[in-house]
Design a protein around this motif. Sequence first.
Motif, PDB file in Angstrom:
ATOM      1  N   ILE A  12       1.584  -7.672   6.248  1.00 20.79           N
ATOM      2  CA  ILE A  12       2.792  -7.108   6.862  1.00 20.79           C
ATOM      3  C   ILE A  12       2.938  -5.634   6.511  1.00 20.79           C
ATOM      4  CG2 ILE A  12       5.322  -7.156   6.770  1.00 20.79           C
ATOM      5  CD1 ILE A  12       5.103 -10.231   6.522  1.00 20.79           C
ATOM      6  N   SER A  13       2.626  -5.279   5.259  1.00 21.58           N
ATOM      7  CA  SER A  13       2.750  -3.870   4.852  1.00 21.58           C
ATOM      8  C   SER A  13       1.824  -2.969   5.669  1.00 21.58           C
ATOM      9  CB  SER A  13       2.445  -3.731   3.356  1.00 21.58           C
ATOM     10  OG  SER A  13       1.077  -3.971   3.087  1.00 21.58           O
ATOM     11  N   ILE A  14       0.663  -3.491   6.066  1.00 20.41           N
ATOM     12  CA  ILE A  14      -0.260  -2.716   6.906  1.00 20.41           C
ATOM     13  C   ILE A  14       0.262  -2.624   8.335  1.00 20.41           C
ATOM     14  CG2 ILE A  14      -2.603  -2.691   7.883  1.00 20.41           C
ATOM     15  CD1 ILE A  14      -3.482  -4.098   5.254  1.00 20.41           C
ATOM     16  N   LEU A  15       0.820  -3.720   8.841  1.00 17.17           N
ATOM     17  CA  LEU A  15       1.365  -3.725  10.196  1.00 17.17           C
ATOM     18  C   LEU A  15       2.532  -2.761  10.350  1.00 17.17           C
ATOM     19  CD1 LEU A  15       1.323  -7.563  10.930  1.00 17.17           C
ATOM     20  CD2 LEU A  15      -0.155  -5.839  11.968  1.00 17.17           C
ATOM     21  N   LEU A  16       3.216  -2.459   9.269  1.00 14.37           N
ATOM     22  CA  LEU A  16       4.346  -1.521   9.345  1.00 14.37           C
ATOM     23  C   LEU A  16       3.915  -0.159   9.877  1.00 14.37           C
ATOM     24  CD1 LEU A  16       6.288  -2.332   6.038  1.00 14.37           C
ATOM     25  CD2 LEU A  16       6.902  -2.965   8.388  1.00 14.37           C
ATOM     26  N   GLY A  17       2.614   0.142   9.787  1.00 19.23           N
ATOM     27  CA  GLY A  17       2.102   1.393  10.350  1.00 19.23           C
ATOM     28  C   GLY A  17       2.366   1.511  11.838  1.00 19.23           C
ATOM     29  N   HIS A  18       2.463   0.378  12.528  1.00 14.47           N
ATOM     30  CA  HIS A  18       2.749   0.389  13.967  1.00 14.47           C
ATOM     31  C   HIS A  18       4.141   0.964  14.226  1.00 14.47           C
ATOM     32  CE1 HIS A  18       1.869  -0.863  18.049  1.00 14.47           C
ATOM     33  NE2 HIS A  18       3.042  -1.488  18.134  1.00 14.47           N
TER      34      HIS A  18
ATOM     35  N   THR B 242     -11.029  -9.798  22.199  1.00 13.57           N
ATOM     36  CA  THR B 242     -11.384 -11.050  21.541  1.00 13.57           C
ATOM     37  C   THR B 242     -12.126 -10.826  20.228  1.00 13.57           C
ATOM     38  OG1 THR B 242     -13.395 -11.221  22.892  1.00 13.57           O
ATOM     39  CG2 THR B 242     -11.438 -12.393  23.654  1.00 13.57           C
ATOM     40  N   PHE B 243     -12.999  -9.825  20.168  1.00  9.29           N
ATOM     41  CA  PHE B 243     -13.743  -9.585  18.936  1.00  9.29           C
ATOM     42  C   PHE B 243     -12.791  -9.259  17.792  1.00  9.29           C
ATOM     43  CE2 PHE B 243     -16.000  -6.648  16.033  1.00  9.29           C
ATOM     44  CZ  PHE B 243     -16.995  -7.515  15.599  1.00  9.29           C
ATOM     45  N   LEU B 244     -11.839  -8.386  18.056  1.00  4.50           N
ATOM     46  CA  LEU B 244     -10.871  -8.023  17.021  1.00  4.50           C
ATOM     47  C   LEU B 244      -9.993  -9.214  16.662  1.00  4.50           C
ATOM     48  CD1 LEU B 244      -9.799  -4.502  18.327  1.00  4.50           C
ATOM     49  CD2 LEU B 244     -11.359  -5.015  16.441  1.00  4.50           C
ATOM     50  N   SER B 245      -9.613  -9.993  17.679  1.00  3.10           N
ATOM     51  CA  SER B 245      -8.767 -11.156  17.430  1.00  3.10           C
ATOM     52  C   SER B 245      -9.494 -12.205  16.594  1.00  3.10           C
ATOM     53  CB  SER B 245      -8.314 -11.772  18.756  1.00  3.10           C
ATOM     54  OG  SER B 245      -7.527 -12.919  18.549  1.00  3.10           O
TER      55      SER B 245
ATOM     56  N   GLY C 221      -0.567  -3.341  22.417  1.00  2.00           N
ATOM     57  CA  GLY C 221      -1.638  -2.357  22.584  1.00  2.00           C
ATOM     58  C   GLY C 221      -2.334  -1.934  21.317  1.00  2.00           C
ATOM     59  N   SER C 222      -2.165  -2.688  20.209  1.00  2.00           N
ATOM     60  CA  SER C 222      -2.826  -2.323  18.949  1.00  2.00           C
ATOM     61  C   SER C 222      -3.603  -3.503  18.368  1.00  2.00           C
ATOM     62  CB  SER C 222      -1.800  -1.824  17.930  1.00  2.00           C
ATOM     63  OG  SER C 222      -1.211  -0.624  18.351  1.00  2.00           O
ATOM     64  N   PRO C 223      -4.582  -4.054  19.128  1.00  2.00           N
ATOM     65  CA  PRO C 223      -5.353  -5.183  18.590  1.00  2.00           C
ATOM     66  C   PRO C 223      -6.148  -4.801  17.348  1.00  2.00           C
ATOM     67  CG  PRO C 223      -6.387  -4.322  20.587  1.00  2.00           C
ATOM     68  CD  PRO C 223      -5.042  -3.654  20.467  1.00  2.00           C
ATOM     69  N   LYS C 224      -6.560  -3.532  17.266  1.00  2.00           N
ATOM     70  CA  LYS C 224      -7.346  -3.099  16.108  1.00  2.00           C
ATOM     71  C   LYS C 224      -6.518  -3.152  14.828  1.00  2.00           C
ATOM     72  CE  LYS C 224     -10.358   0.626  14.478  1.00  2.00           C
ATOM     73  NZ  LYS C 224     -10.935   1.964  14.797  1.00  2.00           N
ATOM     74  N   LEU C 225      -5.283  -2.661  14.867  1.00  2.00           N
ATOM     75  CA  LEU C 225      -4.427  -2.697  13.686  1.00  2.00           C
ATOM     76  C   LEU C 225      -4.115  -4.136  13.289  1.00  2.00           C
ATOM     77  CD1 LEU C 225      -2.716  -1.184  11.597  1.00  2.00           C
ATOM     78  CD2 LEU C 225      -0.806  -1.243  13.221  1.00  2.00           C
ATOM     79  N   SER C 226      -3.899  -4.991  14.282  1.00  2.00           N
ATOM     80  CA  SER C 226      -3.646  -6.403  14.008  1.00  2.00           C
ATOM     81  C   SER C 226      -4.831  -7.024  13.278  1.00  2.00           C
ATOM     82  CB  SER C 226      -3.378  -7.143  15.324  1.00  2.00           C
ATOM     83  OG  SER C 226      -3.116  -8.504  15.099  1.00  2.00           O
ATOM     84  N   MET C 227      -6.027  -6.719  13.741  1.00  2.00           N
ATOM     85  CA  MET C 227      -7.233  -7.239  13.094  1.00  2.00           C
ATOM     86  C   MET C 227      -7.370  -6.709  11.671  1.00  2.00           C
ATOM     87  SD  MET C 227     -10.536  -6.160  12.136  1.00  2.00           S
ATOM     88  CE  MET C 227     -10.915  -4.784  13.216  1.00  2.00           C
ATOM     89  N   ILE C 228      -7.151  -5.407  11.487  1.00  2.00           N
ATOM     90  CA  ILE C 228      -7.285  -4.806  10.157  1.00  2.00           C
ATOM     91  C   ILE C 228      -6.307  -5.460   9.172  1.00  2.00           C
ATOM     92  CG2 ILE C 228      -6.873  -2.680   8.835  1.00  2.00           C
ATOM     93  CD1 ILE C 228      -7.949  -1.140  11.280  1.00  2.00           C
TER      94      ILE C 228
END
Length: 444
Positions: A201-207, A14-17, A155-162
């Motif tokens: 979106i460009s950052i999410l591509l790291g996933h 939740t914190f990251l979200s 499983g990547s809430p941190k990347l989503s937040m970033i």
Amino acid sequence: MKLKANFQTFMEYTFLSVLGSLGVSCYILADTFFISLGCGANGLTALNLAVPLYNFIHGTGLMIGMGAATKFSIYQSQKQKKEGNVIYTHALILALVFSLFFVGLGLFASYPLASWLGADAQTLEMTNTYLYWLLLFAPAFILNDIFLCFVRNDGSPKLSMIAMVIGSLSNVVLDYVFIFPLDMGIFGAILATGLSPLISISILLGHWIQKKNTFHLEKGPIQLPFLRQTLVIGFPSLVTQLSGGIVMIVFNYLILGLAGNIGVAAYGITANIAFVVVAIFTGIAQGVQPLTSAFYGAGELAKSRKMLRYMLAASLVCSMLLYGLICGFAPWITAVFNSENYQSLQQISETGLRIYFLSLPFMGVNIGLSLYFASIEKAIPSYILSLCRGFILILPMAFLLAAWQGMTGIWLIYPVTELLTTLLGIFLYCAQKEKREKKSRIFM
């Protein structure tokens, strides 16, 4: 990795979200601040008239993203990988269809739309400019919402937040650069806003680049059941955003008759602060969603209910803190957006902030319960709550209270509506729980 139903897991998600959701909400808040400085009260009015379309676009993205990603989590917990891929593929198909609709609306109907939303001779050009480019950027907003939901549920809430936070910060920086050094006015504001989801979106591509994703495109014909699952589960998220847009249109119409453009500008300040507040509650609920869906899919309903209790407690604590901050800083908040120092704007907005946000504790409970029901595939109670707070209760209240108490009635609409919806939500939750307990006793 097996999820644990404890407070640490709850806080991690939740914190990251919440941080990420706050980032998305700051798209419009940053526009509000810089437009108020660079374009004055007329620019603020134009923005407020155009913002409902952002609600519709963002709501569409959340409907597809939350609906498909919720079902994806359930499939994952049940080891049905192919079905998870199919639901992701169908989410992208829906994104294409809705994107074409919004882009077409921008290309062929932005001017009449701006007039219909209430723009007059003073605000028509600025409103049209914002609407036109907002609609052309709709595909970026929708895809960003979908990818954020899937990456978080994968499983990547941190990347989503970033991704959300960096996208938002880039919007703030670009707003300043485009509006002031480059003197691009309201076009600069919407250009900054439209580029932000592309950066996210460009950052999410790291996933995908790091090969962490467990979802892929799946070849095959379009299957209506998967489209229906996405739309059914995600519909409450659409209603939450859609209702905000429709309510804003109705409020703008009523306020124009009561207090003119200055009244709309004052409401714009309150409404845009509300974007941030709703983002916090939505972030809490969306952060819990992968957990409740996973536990539900695994048949662990007690753990799903435990996550609900954490979510409601967090929402209530946040509502008390937020109301104290808003009331304490109401003059300063208004002054930040009142660059031309209109005394009437200052007075109307300060009063509005203090009354409107009495709705906070009820708002948090309603958003949380609605998304909780959706995350465990209980669509009907989720629909009822979303529709009541979005249309069925709030629209009659708007006309009734505005006619009875004028601008004070406008500010009271949300507190009264959210309170009534909370009472209904408690009843629906208790009824649903009793139904489950009766069913379990039958099979014992």
